[in-house]
Design a protein around this motif. Structure first.
Motif, PDB file in Angstrom:
ATOM      1  N   LEU A  98       0.730  -1.273   0.022  1.00  0.00           N
ATOM      2  CA  LEU A  98      -0.142  -0.101   0.098  1.00  0.00           C
ATOM      3  C   LEU A  98       0.868   1.171   0.022  1.00  0.00           C
ATOM      4  O   LEU A  98       0.433   2.365   0.184  1.00  0.00           O
ATOM      5  CB  LEU A  98      -1.145  -0.018   1.156  1.00  0.00           C
ATOM      6  CG  LEU A  98      -1.895  -1.090   1.304  1.00  0.00           C
ATOM      7  CD1 LEU A  98      -2.757  -0.835   2.339  1.00  0.00           C
ATOM      8  CD2 LEU A  98      -2.869  -1.203  -0.165  1.00  0.00           C
ATOM      9  N   GLY A  99       2.218   1.347  -0.015  1.00  0.00           N
ATOM     10  CA  GLY A  99       3.141   2.454  -0.259  1.00  0.00           C
ATOM     11  C   GLY A  99       3.620   2.518   1.029  1.00  0.00           C
ATOM     12  O   GLY A  99       3.629   1.900   1.897  1.00  0.00           O
ATOM     13  N   CYS A 100       4.537   3.782   0.908  1.00  0.00           N
ATOM     14  CA  CYS A 100       5.254   4.218   2.086  1.00  0.00           C
ATOM     15  C   CYS A 100       4.612   5.334   2.727  1.00  0.00           C
ATOM     16  O   CYS A 100       5.277   5.766   3.857  1.00  0.00           O
ATOM     17  CB  CYS A 100       6.527   4.659   1.609  1.00  0.00           C
ATOM     18  SG  CYS A 100       7.668   3.305   0.842  1.00  0.00           S
ATOM     19  N   GLU A 101       3.530   5.957   2.285  1.00  0.00           N
ATOM     20  CA  GLU A 101       3.074   7.239   3.112  1.00  0.00           C
ATOM     21  C   GLU A 101       1.665   6.881   3.798  1.00  0.00           C
ATOM     22  O   GLU A 101       0.693   6.200   3.259  1.00  0.00           O
ATOM     23  CB  GLU A 101       2.694   8.086   1.799  1.00  0.00           C
ATOM     24  CG  GLU A 101       2.612   9.510   2.297  1.00  0.00           C
ATOM     25  CD  GLU A 101       2.526  10.626   1.276  1.00  0.00           C
ATOM     26  OE1 GLU A 101       3.200  11.485   1.167  1.00  0.00           O
ATOM     27  OE2 GLU A 101       1.719  10.247   0.290  1.00  0.00           O
ATOM     28  N   ASN A 102       1.626   7.058   5.025  1.00  0.00           N
ATOM     29  CA  ASN A 102       0.445   7.171   5.930  1.00  0.00           C
ATOM     30  C   ASN A 102      -0.389   8.411   6.138  1.00  0.00           C
ATOM     31  O   ASN A 102       0.138   9.521   5.435  1.00  0.00           O
ATOM     32  CB  ASN A 102       0.857   6.530   7.256  1.00  0.00           C
ATOM     33  CG  ASN A 102       1.688   7.131   7.997  1.00  0.00           C
ATOM     34  OD1 ASN A 102       1.683   8.337   8.011  1.00  0.00           O
ATOM     35  ND2 ASN A 102       2.612   6.395   8.824  1.00  0.00           N
ATOM     36  N   LEU A 103      -1.224   8.324   6.528  1.00  0.00           N
ATOM     37  CA  LEU A 103      -2.201   9.749   6.883  1.00  0.00           C
ATOM     38  C   LEU A 103      -1.148  10.678   7.719  1.00  0.00           C
ATOM     39  O   LEU A 103      -1.167  11.884   7.159  1.00  0.00           O
ATOM     40  CB  LEU A 103      -3.477   9.493   7.581  1.00  0.00           C
ATOM     41  CG  LEU A 103      -4.635  10.433   7.304  1.00  0.00           C
ATOM     42  CD1 LEU A 103      -5.089  10.132   5.977  1.00  0.00           C
ATOM     43  CD2 LEU A 103      -5.518  10.194   8.259  1.00  0.00           C
ATOM     44  N   LEU A 104      -0.196  10.591   8.638  1.00  0.00           N
ATOM     45  CA  LEU A 104       0.402  11.194   9.508  1.00  0.00           C
ATOM     46  C   LEU A 104       1.226  11.763   8.659  1.00  0.00           C
ATOM     47  O   LEU A 104       1.727  13.191   8.998  1.00  0.00           O
ATOM     48  CB  LEU A 104       1.003  10.581  10.525  1.00  0.00           C
ATOM     49  CG  LEU A 104       1.749  11.225  11.584  1.00  0.00           C
ATOM     50  CD1 LEU A 104       0.832  12.431  12.252  1.00  0.00           C
ATOM     51  CD2 LEU A 104       2.388  10.384  12.495  1.00  0.00           C
ATOM     52  N   ASP A 105       1.867  11.265   7.645  1.00  0.00           N
ATOM     53  CA  ASP A 105       2.788  12.050   6.847  1.00  0.00           C
ATOM     54  C   ASP A 105       2.393  13.136   5.987  1.00  0.00           C
ATOM     55  O   ASP A 105       2.954  14.200   5.747  1.00  0.00           O
ATOM     56  CB  ASP A 105       3.451  11.108   5.797  1.00  0.00           C
ATOM     57  CG  ASP A 105       4.264   9.813   6.414  1.00  0.00           C
ATOM     58  OD1 ASP A 105       4.751   9.970   7.449  1.00  0.00           O
ATOM     59  OD2 ASP A 105       3.968   8.683   5.830  1.00  0.00           O
ATOM     60  N   ARG A 106       1.191  13.146   5.676  1.00  0.00           N
ATOM     61  CA  ARG A 106       0.460  14.138   4.909  1.00  0.00           C
ATOM     62  C   ARG A 106      -0.404  14.992   5.545  1.00  0.00           C
ATOM     63  O   ARG A 106      -0.879  16.096   5.330  1.00  0.00           O
ATOM     64  CB  ARG A 106      -0.306  13.434   3.860  1.00  0.00           C
ATOM     65  CG  ARG A 106       0.522  12.679   2.761  1.00  0.00           C
ATOM     66  CD  ARG A 106       0.517  13.547   1.452  1.00  0.00           C
ATOM     67  NE  ARG A 106      -0.575  13.971   0.926  1.00  0.00           N
ATOM     68  CZ  ARG A 106      -1.413  13.443   0.130  1.00  0.00           C
ATOM     69  NH1 ARG A 106      -0.844  12.285  -0.262  1.00  0.00           N
ATOM     70  NH2 ARG A 106      -2.427  13.889  -0.363  1.00  0.00           N
ATOM     71  N   LEU A 107      -0.739  14.877   6.757  1.00  0.00           N
ATOM     72  CA  LEU A 107      -1.562  15.734   7.848  1.00  0.00           C
ATOM     73  C   LEU A 107      -1.139  16.927   7.875  1.00  0.00           C
ATOM     74  O   LEU A 107       0.049  17.119   8.643  1.00  0.00           O
ATOM     75  CB  LEU A 107      -2.000  14.965   8.949  1.00  0.00           C
ATOM     76  CG  LEU A 107      -3.271  14.064   8.722  1.00  0.00           C
ATOM     77  CD1 LEU A 107      -3.525  13.437  10.038  1.00  0.00           C
ATOM     78  CD2 LEU A 107      -4.581  14.749   8.413  1.00  0.00           C
ATOM     79  N   ASN A 108      -1.798  18.227   7.368  1.00  0.00           N
ATOM     80  CA  ASN A 108      -1.507  19.445   8.109  1.00  0.00           C
ATOM     81  C   ASN A 108      -2.520  20.167   8.068  1.00  0.00           C
ATOM     82  O   ASN A 108      -3.824  19.710   7.442  1.00  0.00           O
ATOM     83  CB  ASN A 108      -0.414  20.217   7.139  1.00  0.00           C
ATOM     84  CG  ASN A 108      -0.703  20.127   5.724  1.00  0.00           C
ATOM     85  OD1 ASN A 108      -1.547  20.769   5.120  1.00  0.00           O
ATOM     86  ND2 ASN A 108       0.302  19.646   4.772  1.00  0.00           N
ATOM     87  N   PRO A 109      -2.808  21.499   8.408  1.00  0.00           N
ATOM     88  CA  PRO A 109      -3.942  22.315   8.349  1.00  0.00           C
ATOM     89  C   PRO A 109      -4.787  22.386   7.044  1.00  0.00           C
ATOM     90  O   PRO A 109      -5.926  22.474   6.967  1.00  0.00           O
ATOM     91  CB  PRO A 109      -3.746  23.498   8.977  1.00  0.00           C
ATOM     92  CG  PRO A 109      -2.371  23.201   9.953  1.00  0.00           C
ATOM     93  CD  PRO A 109      -1.713  22.173   9.421  1.00  0.00           C
ATOM     94  N   GLU A 110      -4.061  22.297   5.983  1.00  0.00           N
ATOM     95  CA  GLU A 110      -4.471  22.510   4.430  1.00  0.00           C
ATOM     96  C   GLU A 110      -5.065  21.227   4.199  1.00  0.00           C
ATOM     97  O   GLU A 110      -6.186  21.107   3.406  1.00  0.00           O
ATOM     98  CB  GLU A 110      -3.446  23.156   3.757  1.00  0.00           C
ATOM     99  CG  GLU A 110      -2.903  24.512   3.832  1.00  0.00           C
ATOM    100  CD  GLU A 110      -2.350  24.774   5.027  1.00  0.00           C
ATOM    101  OE1 GLU A 110      -1.228  23.957   5.495  1.00  0.00           O
ATOM    102  OE2 GLU A 110      -2.643  25.745   5.781  1.00  0.00           O
ATOM    103  N   THR A 111      -4.667  20.150   4.387  1.00  0.00           N
ATOM    104  CA  THR A 111      -5.175  18.988   3.864  1.00  0.00           C
ATOM    105  C   THR A 111      -5.948  18.117   5.024  1.00  0.00           C
ATOM    106  O   THR A 111      -6.421  17.118   4.333  1.00  0.00           O
ATOM    107  CB  THR A 111      -3.675  17.928   3.708  1.00  0.00           C
ATOM    108  OG1 THR A 111      -3.237  17.654   4.935  1.00  0.00           O
ATOM    109  CG2 THR A 111      -2.644  18.523   2.835  1.00  0.00           C
ATOM    110  N   ALA A 112      -6.203  18.593   6.366  1.00  0.00           N
ATOM    111  CA  ALA A 112      -6.734  17.769   7.118  1.00  0.00           C
ATOM    112  C   ALA A 112      -8.278  17.344   6.716  1.00  0.00           C
ATOM    113  O   ALA A 112      -8.902  16.200   7.017  1.00  0.00           O
ATOM    114  CB  ALA A 112      -6.799  18.468   8.347  1.00  0.00           C
ATOM    115  N   GLU A 113      -8.987  18.341   6.224  1.00  0.00           N
ATOM    116  CA  GLU A 113     -10.443  18.170   5.791  1.00  0.00           C
ATOM    117  C   GLU A 113     -10.574  17.208   4.887  1.00  0.00           C
ATOM    118  O   GLU A 113     -11.354  16.284   5.101  1.00  0.00           O
ATOM    119  CB  GLU A 113     -10.880  19.522   5.217  1.00  0.00           C
ATOM    120  CG  GLU A 113     -11.257  20.510   6.282  1.00  0.00           C
ATOM    121  CD  GLU A 113     -12.463  20.132   7.294  1.00  0.00           C
ATOM    122  OE1 GLU A 113     -13.227  19.081   7.111  1.00  0.00           O
ATOM    123  OE2 GLU A 113     -12.508  20.634   8.352  1.00  0.00           O
ATOM    124  N   SER A 114      -9.785  17.192   3.869  1.00  0.00           N
ATOM    125  CA  SER A 114      -9.889  16.092   2.933  1.00  0.00           C
ATOM    126  C   SER A 114      -9.268  14.735   3.264  1.00  0.00           C
ATOM    127  O   SER A 114     -10.056  13.724   2.986  1.00  0.00           O
ATOM    128  CB  SER A 114      -9.245  16.245   1.458  1.00  0.00           C
ATOM    129  OG  SER A 114      -7.792  16.648   1.818  1.00  0.00           O
TER     130      SER A 114
END
Length: 334
Positions: A98-114
């Motif tokens: 399923l790849g190397c990237e999890n939700l925590l890696d991408r979460l920030n105030p701009e991406t959180a909603e989506s």
């Protein structure tokens, strides 16, 4: 072919299984991830593609449960790793990568909603589509909850900090948390539904991992695991907005029949139980398993516990214990 620093008997057996039994022509073999359990994961690049090999020692981990729960979740519309091959006797599985990237890696105030929209959609599918009465999963009952709270008392309070919660206070706290959990509608519960276990493969779907300990339990459990994550914290106003919206969704699906005030209490007290258990597990990982990096997550997790204490007068005595005895004895949570 693989890093010699990883050499051990189980690793040699895993490579042998991949090469001899599955006839894989391995080009690259590298660590993919590790977790708080005894499982290990390796990324296998071979002539036919890329997969994940899971090493789960049979005396410590249950591959059969992993396979069974994966089937339940896949039927419910959850993207879990496809199981390509298995040897439950040895404790080896070959899984979809399923790849190397999890939700925590991408979460920030701009991406959180989506990103949370994807996570909440997946959670809703799990709660709506798996029948708790026929799924055959263990019951998250009073004894189960009490044993989990015992991890906090034993490993964090006693062994790490050197404190003892008065028995009468522990009994009252346990009773309050258990009664709240058991009053809730029962659904399929992932039990570790947080940002590190939600993957973001290139397909754009949300992948879910680490589900083998699933149970039938309280409807707020996975929601509070996600929104009051031990690894990332959001402002109370944002958490409340997400929780309210999810409550409305559950109401519309006839999965709950209580107002938001009651649902919030369930959510808060379920979070209290989960976070106390998590603090105990972090201490155990440090003391027993030499995985000390989890100590850094205790202050954030403890802050959730304190926050819930301030909301409910019934928790005043426990809050006083935390303030007057625990904080002086364990400075990291100041």
């Amino acid at each position: 072919m693989y890093d010699s620093r990883l050499e051990d008997r189980r690793l040699a057996a895993l490579v042998d299984w991949l090469q001899r039994d599955l006839s894989l022509d391995i080009h690259r073999f590298s660590p993919a991830s590790s977790d708080a359990s005894f499982r290990r994961y390796f990324r296998i690049e071979h002539a036919s593609g890329v997969h994940i090999a899971m090493d789960a020692p049979p005396e410590k981990e249950n591959c059969a449960a992993f396979i069974r729960v994966a089937g339940l979740m896949r039927e419910a519309g959850i993207h879990v790793p496809e199981i390509h091959s298995s040897n439950t006797e040895l404790g080896f599985l070959l899984l979809e990568d399923l790849g190397c990237e999890n939700l925590l890696d991408r979460l920030n105030p701009e991406t959180a909603e989506s990103l949370y929209a994807k996570a909440l959609d997946s959670l809703f599918a799990l709660q709506r589509n798996v029948d708790p009465a026929s799924c055959g999963l263990p019951e998250y009952d009073a004894g189960f909850i009490e044993r989990e709270l015992g991890i906090f008392y034993e490993w964090f309070l006693q062994k790490l900090v050197g404190l003892e919660l008065p028995q009468s206070l522990a009994e009252r706290l346990n009773r309050m948390l258990i009664e709240s959990a058991l009053a809730q509608p029962r659904v399929c519960v992932h039990r570790d539904y947080h940002s590190r276990n939600l993957m973001l493969p290139r397909s754009g779907t949300l992948g879910v991992i680490d589900f083998q300990d699933a149970v039938v339990g309280p409807i707020s459990y996975d929601l509070v695991s996600l929104l009051r994550d031990c690894y990332i914290a959001w402002p109370d106003r944002q958490v409340d907005a997400w929780t309210r919206a999810y409550h409305t969704r559950l109401e519309a699906a006839d999965l709950i029949a209580v107002d938001y005030r009651q649902f919030q209490r369930w959510f808060d007290l379920m979070g209290m139980q989960r976070h106390l258990k998590a603090i105990g597990i972090f201490a155990r990982l440090h003391l027993r398993d030499a995985k000390s990096s989890y100590l850094a997550d205790i202050p954030r997790t403890f802050a959730y516990v304190e926050h819930v204490c301030t909301r409910y007068p019934e928790l005043d005595q426990f809050h006083q214990f935390l303030q007057q005895q625990l904080k002086p004895a364990y400075p990291p949570i100041q």
